[in-house]
Design an enzyme around this catalytic site. Sequence first.
Site, PDB file in Angstrom:
ATOM      1  N   HIS A 185      46.856  28.456  39.128  1.00 55.02           N
ATOM      2  CA  HIS A 185      47.902  28.778  40.113  1.00 55.02           C
ATOM      3  C   HIS A 185      47.695  27.934  41.354  1.00 55.02           C
ATOM      4  O   HIS A 185      46.642  27.995  41.976  1.00 55.02           O
ATOM      5  CB  HIS A 185      47.845  30.268  40.478  1.00 55.02           C
ATOM      6  CG  HIS A 185      48.475  31.147  39.448  1.00 55.02           C
ATOM      7  ND1 HIS A 185      49.176  32.288  39.751  1.00 55.02           N
ATOM      8  CD2 HIS A 185      48.541  31.025  38.108  1.00 55.02           C
ATOM      9  CE1 HIS A 185      49.639  32.837  38.642  1.00 55.02           C
ATOM     10  NE2 HIS A 185      49.257  32.085  37.628  1.00 55.02           N
TER      11      HIS A 185
ATOM     12  N   TYR B   5      52.653  39.062  46.724  1.00 53.10           N
ATOM     13  CA  TYR B   5      52.109  40.122  47.571  1.00 53.10           C
ATOM     14  C   TYR B   5      53.275  40.596  48.435  1.00 53.10           C
ATOM     15  O   TYR B   5      53.840  39.796  49.189  1.00 53.10           O
ATOM     16  CB  TYR B   5      50.995  39.595  48.472  1.00 53.10           C
ATOM     17  CG  TYR B   5      49.715  39.206  47.739  1.00 53.10           C
ATOM     18  CD1 TYR B   5      49.592  37.983  47.083  1.00 53.10           C
ATOM     19  CD2 TYR B   5      48.625  40.065  47.723  1.00 53.10           C
ATOM     20  CE1 TYR B   5      48.422  37.638  46.421  1.00 53.10           C
ATOM     21  CE2 TYR B   5      47.444  39.720  47.067  1.00 53.10           C
ATOM     22  CZ  TYR B   5      47.351  38.514  46.419  1.00 53.10           C
ATOM     23  OH  TYR B   5      46.189  38.169  45.765  1.00 53.10           O
TER      24      TYR B   5
ATOM     25  N   PRO C   6      40.887  45.057  47.472  1.00 53.57           N
ATOM     26  CA  PRO C   6      41.276  43.997  46.540  1.00 53.57           C
ATOM     27  C   PRO C   6      42.361  43.046  47.050  1.00 53.57           C
ATOM     28  O   PRO C   6      42.660  42.040  46.392  1.00 53.57           O
ATOM     29  CB  PRO C   6      41.758  44.764  45.308  1.00 53.57           C
ATOM     30  CG  PRO C   6      42.076  46.139  45.789  1.00 53.57           C
ATOM     31  CD  PRO C   6      41.207  46.400  46.965  1.00 53.57           C
TER      32      PRO C   6
ATOM     33  N   LYS D 220      38.843  39.067  46.326  1.00 55.02           N
ATOM     34  CA  LYS D 220      37.543  38.463  46.602  1.00 55.02           C
ATOM     35  C   LYS D 220      36.339  39.140  45.949  1.00 55.02           C
ATOM     36  O   LYS D 220      35.243  38.555  45.922  1.00 55.02           O
ATOM     37  CB  LYS D 220      37.295  38.440  48.130  1.00 55.02           C
ATOM     38  CG  LYS D 220      38.169  37.471  48.880  1.00 55.02           C
ATOM     39  CD  LYS D 220      37.743  36.040  48.598  1.00 55.02           C
ATOM     40  CE  LYS D 220      38.740  35.011  49.077  1.00 55.02           C
ATOM     41  NZ  LYS D 220      39.437  34.296  48.003  1.00 55.02           N
TER      42      LYS D 220
ATOM     43  N   TYR E 240      41.872  31.896  50.778  1.00 54.11           N
ATOM     44  CA  TYR E 240      42.319  32.435  49.487  1.00 54.11           C
ATOM     45  C   TYR E 240      41.719  31.645  48.324  1.00 54.11           C
ATOM     46  O   TYR E 240      41.278  32.228  47.334  1.00 54.11           O
ATOM     47  CB  TYR E 240      43.858  32.427  49.405  1.00 54.11           C
ATOM     48  CG  TYR E 240      44.380  33.252  48.247  1.00 54.11           C
ATOM     49  CD1 TYR E 240      44.550  34.632  48.365  1.00 54.11           C
ATOM     50  CD2 TYR E 240      44.686  32.655  47.019  1.00 54.11           C
ATOM     51  CE1 TYR E 240      45.006  35.398  47.298  1.00 54.11           C
ATOM     52  CE2 TYR E 240      45.137  33.411  45.949  1.00 54.11           C
ATOM     53  CZ  TYR E 240      45.299  34.786  46.090  1.00 54.11           C
ATOM     54  OH  TYR E 240      45.742  35.542  45.023  1.00 54.11           O
TER      55      TYR E 240
HETATM   56  P1  RFL Z   1      30.611  46.152  38.276  1.00 51.66           P
HETATM   57  O1  RFL Z   1      31.689  45.413  37.576  1.00 51.66           O
HETATM   58  O2  RFL Z   1      30.925  47.468  38.882  1.00 51.66           O
HETATM   59  O3  RFL Z   1      29.431  46.320  37.222  1.00 51.66           O
HETATM   60  C1  RFL Z   1      28.305  47.132  37.486  1.00 51.66           C
HETATM   61  C2  RFL Z   1      27.764  47.630  36.170  1.00 51.66           C
HETATM   62  O4  RFL Z   1      26.594  48.425  36.416  1.00 51.66           O
HETATM   63  C3  RFL Z   1      26.623  49.558  35.570  1.00 51.66           C
HETATM   64  N1  RFL Z   1      25.806  50.621  36.184  1.00 51.66           N
HETATM   65  C4  RFL Z   1      24.586  50.971  35.750  1.00 51.66           C
HETATM   66  N2  RFL Z   1      23.851  50.520  34.731  1.00 51.66           N
HETATM   67  C5  RFL Z   1      22.639  51.115  34.526  1.00 51.66           C
HETATM   68  N3  RFL Z   1      22.159  52.133  35.283  1.00 51.66           N
HETATM   69  C6  RFL Z   1      22.891  52.609  36.325  1.00 51.66           C
HETATM   70  N4  RFL Z   1      22.417  53.592  37.086  1.00 51.66           N
HETATM   71  C7  RFL Z   1      24.153  52.017  36.594  1.00 51.66           C
HETATM   72  N5  RFL Z   1      25.117  52.245  37.523  1.00 51.66           N
HETATM   73  C8  RFL Z   1      26.106  51.384  37.261  1.00 51.66           C
HETATM   74  C9  RFL Z   1      28.101  49.910  35.463  1.00 51.66           C
HETATM   75  O5  RFL Z   1      28.383  50.660  34.298  1.00 51.66           O
HETATM   76  C10 RFL Z   1      28.743  48.528  35.441  1.00 51.66           C
HETATM   77  O6  RFL Z   1      28.939  48.046  34.122  1.00 51.66           O
HETATM   78  O7  RFL Z   1      29.943  45.271  39.427  1.00 51.66           O
HETATM   79  P2  RFL Z   1      29.729  43.678  39.503  1.00 51.66           P
HETATM   80  O8  RFL Z   1      29.143  43.165  38.212  1.00 51.66           O
HETATM   81  O9  RFL Z   1      29.027  43.418  40.781  1.00 51.66           O
HETATM   82  O10 RFL Z   1      31.187  43.052  39.551  1.00 51.66           O
HETATM   83  C11 RFL Z   1      32.022  43.263  40.672  1.00 51.66           C
HETATM   84  C12 RFL Z   1      33.494  43.266  40.246  1.00 51.66           C
HETATM   85  O11 RFL Z   1      33.654  44.172  39.165  1.00 51.66           O
HETATM   86  C13 RFL Z   1      34.440  43.652  41.400  1.00 51.66           C
HETATM   87  O12 RFL Z   1      34.018  43.080  42.607  1.00 51.66           O
HETATM   88  C14 RFL Z   1      35.898  43.199  41.153  1.00 51.66           C
HETATM   89  O13 RFL Z   1      36.442  43.836  40.028  1.00 51.66           O
HETATM   90  C15 RFL Z   1      36.778  43.466  42.376  1.00 51.66           C
HETATM   91  N6  RFL Z   1      38.188  43.146  42.162  1.00 51.66           N
HETATM   92  C16 RFL Z   1      38.651  41.840  42.291  1.00 51.66           C
HETATM   93  N7  RFL Z   1      37.793  40.832  42.559  1.00 51.66           N
HETATM   94  C17 RFL Z   1      38.236  39.528  42.612  1.00 51.66           C
HETATM   95  O14 RFL Z   1      37.409  38.627  42.881  1.00 51.66           O
HETATM   96  N8  RFL Z   1      39.558  39.187  42.368  1.00 51.66           N
HETATM   97  C18 RFL Z   1      40.476  40.151  42.083  1.00 51.66           C
HETATM   98  O15 RFL Z   1      41.622  39.805  41.814  1.00 51.66           O
HETATM   99  C19 RFL Z   1      40.053  41.538  42.070  1.00 51.66           C
HETATM  100  N9  RFL Z   1      40.919  42.526  41.789  1.00 51.66           N
HETATM  101  C20 RFL Z   1      39.102  44.170  41.864  1.00 51.66           C
HETATM  102  C21 RFL Z   1      40.481  43.829  41.691  1.00 51.66           C
HETATM  103  C22 RFL Z   1      38.684  45.506  41.719  1.00 51.66           C
HETATM  104  C23 RFL Z   1      39.608  46.496  41.430  1.00 51.66           C
HETATM  105  N10 RFL Z   1      39.137  47.831  41.277  1.00 51.66           N
HETATM  106  C24 RFL Z   1      39.437  48.650  40.182  1.00 51.66           C
HETATM  107  C25 RFL Z   1      38.083  48.295  42.154  1.00 51.66           C
HETATM  108  C26 RFL Z   1      41.405  44.806  41.406  1.00 51.66           C
HETATM  109  C27 RFL Z   1      40.996  46.157  41.306  1.00 51.66           C
HETATM  110  C28 RFL Z   1      42.050  47.194  41.048  1.00 51.66           C
HETATM  111  C1  PHB Z   2      44.876  41.425  39.719  1.00 52.72           C
HETATM  112  O1  PHB Z   2      45.506  40.641  39.000  1.00 52.72           O
HETATM  113  O2  PHB Z   2      44.333  42.440  39.260  1.00 52.72           O
HETATM  114  C2  PHB Z   2      44.764  41.154  41.167  1.00 52.72           C
HETATM  115  C3  PHB Z   2      45.251  39.954  41.666  1.00 52.72           C
HETATM  116  C4  PHB Z   2      45.166  39.691  43.027  1.00 52.72           C
HETATM  117  C5  PHB Z   2      44.593  40.613  43.874  1.00 52.72           C
HETATM  118  C6  PHB Z   2      44.087  41.810  43.363  1.00 52.72           C
HETATM  119  C7  PHB Z   2      44.172  42.073  42.003  1.00 52.72           C
HETATM  120  O3  PHB Z   2      44.532  40.356  45.207  1.00 52.72           O
END
Ligand code: RFL
Ligand code: PHB
Length: 400
Positions: free
Chosen positions: A81, A210, A302, A306, A394
Amino acid sequence: MQGAEPPFPQRTQVAIIGGGPSGLLLSQLLHLAGVQSVVLERQSRDYVLSRIRAGVLEQGLQALLRKAGVGDRMDREGLVHDGFAISFSGEARRVDLADLTNGATVRVYGQTELTRDLYEARDALQGAIVHEADVVGVDGIDSASPQVRFEHRGQTHHLAADFVAACDGFHGAGRRAVPSSAIKTIERVYPFGWLGILSETPPASDELIYAHHERGFALCSMRNPQLSRYYVQCAADEDLAEWSDDRFWEELKARLPEGVASGLSTGPSIEKSIAPLRSFVAEPMRYGRLFLAGDAAHIVPPTGAKGLNLAASDIYYLSEALIAFFSSGREAGLKDYSDRALRRVWKAERFSWWMTALLHNFPSLGAFERRMQTAELDYLFSSRAALTSRAENYVGLPYD
Ligand code: RFL
Ligand code: PHB
């Protein structure tokens, strides 16, 4: 192979708590440099792969995945993108990322797919991953040989290591193992959440939109040309059961410009969930021989896309530091890790906070603050300098 079975290893160089993207990427990079690790993941692999989360990857994360030997499918299937849109006052305006940043772009590729690629790469190298391993404590963090305690199917096990990497997300056990006097946490909880759905429909547009709207924020995103991801701002305590698919589509359309809403393809949702919004940082990101990385150390709302990207820059700094230590005994990288990672974390916190404040409808906003939001948006699209600064953030600030 779907993870190690007992008897589990009792000693390793780096014990990694958490088999999400942070933990898996760290174990893969360490392995390629000859450093041993064991990943302890509380959930089953299927559960980890059922979580729908991030979608937008910066170039730094893409490069790191390639370095880890897991970039092929992302390069083939991920969507490049070179811009996105912000809609307000009934009109969508484009942010031309490539033009504003000398050609930088982002890639849309789901976290689920990236995590699947990492699991496959770890399996191919026979990486040790223990699923259903619930870490309940870390002992001796300030000694030379910390031990991770975990429960697996009712039995308690111990894993001794030279270092422990807490990659276990916001609710994990790693951060809790640090004495509270040795760590400071700074937090802002937003008074709203995001209600997200995944649907097997073509995306509303080729690029992300957005949307700022008086009814609340909305986001049109995607995973591939047949799979769309949409979000609407909702109340922090929203009841998911009250959101039929029809209600979701209606609300989404109401927040989009007419031209986008009228062309929107709707269909049944295949996933629907609510995510709370918060900013959170734990400082420092190291205590003794325990290092925090990814969501275990920080959360961003989110809106700036980031969270996963910050997890990747932490893993970049931490893997470099651990590899330097094990290959030549150099400790400088380990000593610098927290400061180096936090400098980038705070800049991403700032950008995510700015995007969130600009685009959401805060219940507390008065008429003046609402006008400030639209004035800021107006200014943004009238000033190349202002837009360039946002575009630079971004696409992702450099790993320095
Ligand atoms: P995770 O993915 O939460 O993984 C942590 C893992 O640790 C396990 N765990 C344990 N294991 C053993 N013993 C324990 N006591 C434990 N406690 C926990 C868990 O089961 C899990 O598998 O953390 P990690 O690896 O640091 O990754 C971080 C990302 O997942 C997170 O920052 C992103 O998903 C955030 N996020 C976005 N980030 C972006 O860079 N671009 C995006 O577009 C974006 N969109 C989003 C997002 C997060 C969202 N939600 C649901 C919070 C959109 C959403 C809706
Ligand atoms: C997504 O596709 O889940 C998504 C994209 C951009 C954002 C947050 C989430 O800023």
